[in-house]
Write a protein that holds these residues in place. Structure first.
Motif, mmCIF file in Angstrom:
data_model
loop_
_atom_site.group_PDB
_atom_site.id
_atom_site.type_symbol
_atom_site.label_atom_id
_atom_site.label_comp_id
_atom_site.label_asym_id
_atom_site.label_seq_id
_atom_site.Cartn_x
_atom_site.Cartn_y
_atom_site.Cartn_z
ATOM 1 N N SER A 18 76.055 -60.505 -22.782
ATOM 2 C CA SER A 18 74.754 -59.972 -23.177
ATOM 3 C C SER A 18 73.653 -60.842 -22.591
ATOM 4 C CB SER A 18 74.637 -59.927 -24.699
ATOM 5 O OG SER A 18 74.713 -61.235 -25.241
ATOM 6 N N ALA A 19 72.498 -60.228 -22.339
ATOM 7 C CA ALA A 19 71.340 -60.953 -21.822
ATOM 8 C C ALA A 19 70.085 -60.221 -22.263
ATOM 9 C CB ALA A 19 71.396 -61.044 -20.297
ATOM 10 N N VAL A 20 68.987 -60.964 -22.303
ATOM 11 C CA VAL A 20 67.676 -60.373 -22.555
ATOM 12 C C VAL A 20 66.739 -60.888 -21.475
ATOM 13 C CG1 VAL A 20 65.734 -60.116 -24.141
ATOM 14 C CG2 VAL A 20 68.073 -60.268 -25.046
ATOM 15 N N LEU A 21 66.076 -59.981 -20.775
ATOM 16 C CA LEU A 21 65.132 -60.340 -19.723
ATOM 17 C C LEU A 21 63.818 -59.633 -20.002
ATOM 18 C CD1 LEU A 21 64.467 -61.732 -17.051
ATOM 19 C CD2 LEU A 21 65.476 -59.770 -15.851
ATOM 20 N N LEU A 22 62.790 -60.429 -20.323
ATOM 21 C CA LEU A 22 61.472 -59.885 -20.649
ATOM 22 C C LEU A 22 61.564 -58.753 -21.671
ATOM 23 C CD1 LEU A 22 59.931 -60.035 -17.076
ATOM 24 C CD2 LEU A 22 59.167 -61.341 -19.073
ATOM 25 N N GLY A 23 62.386 -58.984 -22.688
ATOM 26 C CA GLY A 23 62.533 -58.030 -23.780
ATOM 27 C C GLY A 23 63.528 -56.916 -23.536
ATOM 28 N N GLU A 24 64.042 -56.788 -22.311
ATOM 29 C CA GLU A 24 65.021 -55.747 -22.002
ATOM 30 C C GLU A 24 66.423 -56.257 -22.325
ATOM 31 O OE1 GLU A 24 64.106 -52.811 -21.112
ATOM 32 O OE2 GLU A 24 62.025 -53.146 -20.512
ATOM 33 N N ARG A 25 67.149 -55.514 -23.164
ATOM 34 C CA ARG A 25 68.493 -55.906 -23.579
ATOM 35 C C ARG A 25 69.492 -55.406 -22.542
ATOM 36 N NH1 ARG A 25 70.332 -53.541 -27.727
ATOM 37 N NH2 ARG A 25 71.408 -55.234 -28.835
ATOM 38 N N LEU A 26 70.229 -56.337 -21.933
ATOM 39 C CA LEU A 26 71.098 -56.039 -20.804
ATOM 40 C C LEU A 26 72.533 -56.437 -21.098
ATOM 41 C CD1 LEU A 26 68.823 -57.560 -17.992
ATOM 42 C CD2 LEU A 26 68.818 -55.196 -18.830
ATOM 43 N N VAL A 27 73.453 -55.850 -20.346
ATOM 44 C CA VAL A 27 74.840 -56.299 -20.318
ATOM 45 C C VAL A 27 75.189 -56.596 -18.871
ATOM 46 C CG1 VAL A 27 75.707 -53.911 -20.219
ATOM 47 C CG2 VAL A 27 77.245 -55.769 -20.883
ATOM 48 N N VAL A 28 75.873 -57.708 -18.669
ATOM 49 C CA VAL A 28 76.285 -58.163 -17.341
ATOM 50 C C VAL A 28 77.811 -58.203 -17.328
ATOM 51 C CG1 VAL A 28 75.961 -59.925 -15.562
ATOM 52 C CG2 VAL A 28 74.228 -59.633 -17.372
ATOM 53 N N PHE A 29 78.417 -57.565 -16.343
ATOM 54 C CA PHE A 29 79.880 -57.535 -16.300
ATOM 55 C C PHE A 29 80.361 -57.431 -14.860
ATOM 56 C CE2 PHE A 29 78.406 -53.189 -16.645
ATOM 57 C CZ PHE A 29 79.248 -52.442 -15.827
ATOM 58 N N ARG A 30 81.635 -57.685 -14.684
ATOM 59 C CA ARG A 30 82.276 -57.539 -13.386
ATOM 60 C C ARG A 30 83.180 -56.326 -13.445
ATOM 61 N NH1 ARG A 30 82.062 -61.165 -9.722
ATOM 62 N NH2 ARG A 30 81.844 -62.971 -11.103
ATOM 63 N N ASP A 31 82.965 -55.360 -12.536
ATOM 64 C CA ASP A 31 83.751 -54.128 -12.592
ATOM 65 C C ASP A 31 85.149 -54.342 -12.012
ATOM 66 O OD1 ASP A 31 83.607 -53.941 -9.803
ATOM 67 O OD2 ASP A 31 82.078 -52.364 -9.808
ATOM 68 N N GLY A 32 85.941 -53.282 -11.988
ATOM 69 C CA GLY A 32 87.328 -53.398 -11.570
ATOM 70 C C GLY A 32 87.518 -53.859 -10.147
ATOM 71 N N SER A 33 86.501 -53.679 -9.291
ATOM 72 C CA SER A 33 86.583 -54.131 -7.902
ATOM 73 C C SER A 33 86.091 -55.560 -7.736
ATOM 74 C CB SER A 33 85.769 -53.198 -6.998
ATOM 75 O OG SER A 33 84.373 -53.346 -7.263
ATOM 76 N N GLY A 34 85.630 -56.186 -8.828
ATOM 77 C CA GLY A 34 85.133 -57.559 -8.759
ATOM 78 C C GLY A 34 83.649 -57.668 -8.516
ATOM 79 N N THR A 35 82.934 -56.547 -8.487
ATOM 80 C CA THR A 35 81.503 -56.553 -8.234
ATOM 81 C C THR A 35 80.720 -56.774 -9.520
ATOM 82 O OG1 THR A 35 81.792 -55.021 -6.378
ATOM 83 C CG2 THR A 35 79.574 -55.227 -7.285
ATOM 84 N N ALA A 36 79.761 -57.680 -9.483
ATOM 85 C CA ALA A 36 78.916 -57.922 -10.659
ATOM 86 C C ALA A 36 77.970 -56.748 -10.860
ATOM 87 C CB ALA A 36 78.131 -59.206 -10.481
ATOM 88 N N ARG A 37 77.796 -56.348 -12.119
ATOM 89 C CA ARG A 37 76.916 -55.238 -12.475
ATOM 90 C C ARG A 37 75.990 -55.657 -13.611
ATOM 91 N NH1 ARG A 37 77.403 -52.010 -8.103
ATOM 92 N NH2 ARG A 37 79.525 -51.213 -7.803
ATOM 93 N N VAL A 38 74.803 -55.056 -13.626
ATOM 94 C CA VAL A 38 73.843 -55.263 -14.709
ATOM 95 C C VAL A 38 73.322 -53.899 -15.136
ATOM 96 C CG1 VAL A 38 71.674 -56.320 -15.437
ATOM 97 C CG2 VAL A 38 73.146 -57.517 -13.797
ATOM 98 N N THR A 39 73.447 -53.596 -16.425
ATOM 99 C CA THR A 39 72.933 -52.328 -16.947
ATOM 100 C C THR A 39 72.242 -52.569 -18.287
ATOM 101 O OG1 THR A 39 74.867 -51.698 -18.284
ATOM 102 C CG2 THR A 39 74.939 -51.137 -15.927
ATOM 103 N N ALA A 40 71.570 -51.518 -18.764
ATOM 104 C CA ALA A 40 71.056 -51.561 -20.130
ATOM 105 C C ALA A 40 72.222 -51.714 -21.099
ATOM 106 C CB ALA A 40 70.275 -50.287 -20.434
ATOM 107 N N ARG A 41 71.954 -52.335 -22.250
ATOM 108 C CA ARG A 41 73.033 -52.674 -23.175
ATOM 109 C C ARG A 41 73.262 -51.610 -24.246
ATOM 110 N NH1 ARG A 41 72.330 -57.743 -26.969
ATOM 111 N NH2 ARG A 41 71.007 -58.400 -25.220
ATOM 112 N N ARG A 42 72.282 -50.776 -24.527
ATOM 113 C CA ARG A 42 72.403 -49.809 -25.614
ATOM 114 C C ARG A 42 73.114 -48.542 -25.148
ATOM 115 N NH1 ARG A 42 69.988 -45.170 -27.268
ATOM 116 N NH2 ARG A 42 70.024 -44.785 -29.537
#
Length: 345
Positions: free
Chosen positions: A37-61
């Motif tokens: 989990s992460a928060v950037l300027l009030g935006e709640r985010l999730v950071v993860f590595r997908d099945g191919s090993g690529t880092a991804r960042v999306t909204a958390r809700r």
């Protein structure tokens, strides 16, 4: 969404807009075995590595019933909700599966989450909330170096990004705050030779290894570099051991709260201390700063001169950083007016 432009925005308004259009770290690469989990300027985010090993960042809700996707699991290229199993593509945020539906073609067409750019650099995952006004930091002094990074445990500080960067690059506080880590240092600061190039600021100083854990490798040339809004580094050039660096990247949870991501790196053939020892020494410095900076008033640089401040020649580097941040604000305003494309300098 970008902060709406106003007819007469304050400098604080411009600073906040500039940061929404700037890159910041939101997780350490080493932590992505599970979603973070992460928060950037009030935006709640999730950071993860997908099945191919690529880092991804999306909204958390999750847009189904509001569950926290950072508690979910990764399935191939998607993040799965822990509540009802809905899955969302990490690249574009579209809903790819609703387990309760027998017919997956009936997934609600607007069921999606926002996906953000994600780049791994310096041992961290970086993202930007809006169209970037400048490219992600790529210091020219490191481009031909084979650096091995070790990301430190992040630190939380009740300050703004600019106040945090100024603390990193201030040289007049050493004899008062860093008596243990640096040993005795002169109170009088020598004339500083500072160069600003757009949003980047540079300076060089000599380090005398006469005392303190800070200088265990011997004498060296220190190359200071900071870039608006949130990059600060020192490259230590040792005559015998080679090159090592420390860099800090304060990431704004909110305007007056940062999570300080930072790390150290050694050139692969560095002949001095290990990465772990270099990190230990640099962490001493960070931890000595924290009790002082957490009581700064105001918590962020007073861009609108809301309180009086007085400067002396020892502040030349940080004053140039403020000018660099001002340049970033101006570029952001031009970007929003359709006049600018991303560039580092």
């Amino acid at each position: 969404m970008s902060t709406p432009a106003t007819a007469h925005p304050t400098k604080r308004d411009q600073a906040e807009r500039a940061m929404r259009h700037s890159w910041f770290p939101v997780a350490r690469s080493a932590d992505l075995e599970t979603p973070q989990s992460a928060v950037l300027l009030g935006e709640r985010l999730v950071v993860f590595r997908d099945g191919s090993g690529t880092a991804r960042v999306t909204a958390r809700r999750c847009p189904h019933r509001g569950a926290d996707l950072s508690q979910g699991v990764v399935n191939d290229g998607s993040i799965g909700c822990p509540y009802h199993g809905w899955e969302f593509d990490g690249a574009d945020g579209t809903c790819t599966r609703v387990p309760s539906l027998a017919d997956q073609s009936r997934i609600p067409s607007r069921a999606a989450i926002r996906a953000y750019p994600a780049v791994e650099r310096f041992g961290h995952v970086w993202t930007v909330l809006e169209k970037p006004v400048v490219e992600l930091y790529d210091p020219v002094e490191w481009r031909d170096r084979d650096l091995v990074w070790l990301a430190a445990d992040p630190l939380d500080s009740p300050t703004g990004v600019a106040a945090a960067i100024e603390n990193f690059r201030d040289v007049a506080h050493f004899p008062f705050v860093h008596k243990v880590s640096m040993g005795p240092t002169p109170e009088v600061v020598e004339p500083l030779e500072v160069r600003r190039d757009g949003v980047d600021v540079f300076m060089e100083r000599r380090l005398d290894a006469s005392s303190g854990d800070w200088a265990a490798q011997g004498d060296c040339l220190m190359s200071y570099h900071c870039s608006a809004p949130g990059f600060a580094s020192i490259s230590y050039h040792y005559e015998q051991a080679g090159l090592r660096v420390v860099a800090g990247f304060p990431s704004p949870v909110s305007y007056e709260q940062v999570r300080i991501f930072w790390g150290v790196a050694n050139e692969r053939d560095f002949k001095g201390d290990s990465l772990e020892e270099c990190l230990r020494v640099e962490e001493m410095v960070y931890l000595e700063d924290m009790p002082v900076v957490e009581h700064l008033q105001p918590r962020e640089v007073p861009w609108d001169a809301e309180v009086p401040e007085f400067s002396v020649p020892a502040d030349l580097f940080t004053l140039n950083y403020r000018r660099a941040f001002g340049e970033l604000m101006n570029r952001t305003e031009r970007l929003l007016a359709g006049e600018h494309t991303p560039a580092r300098n």
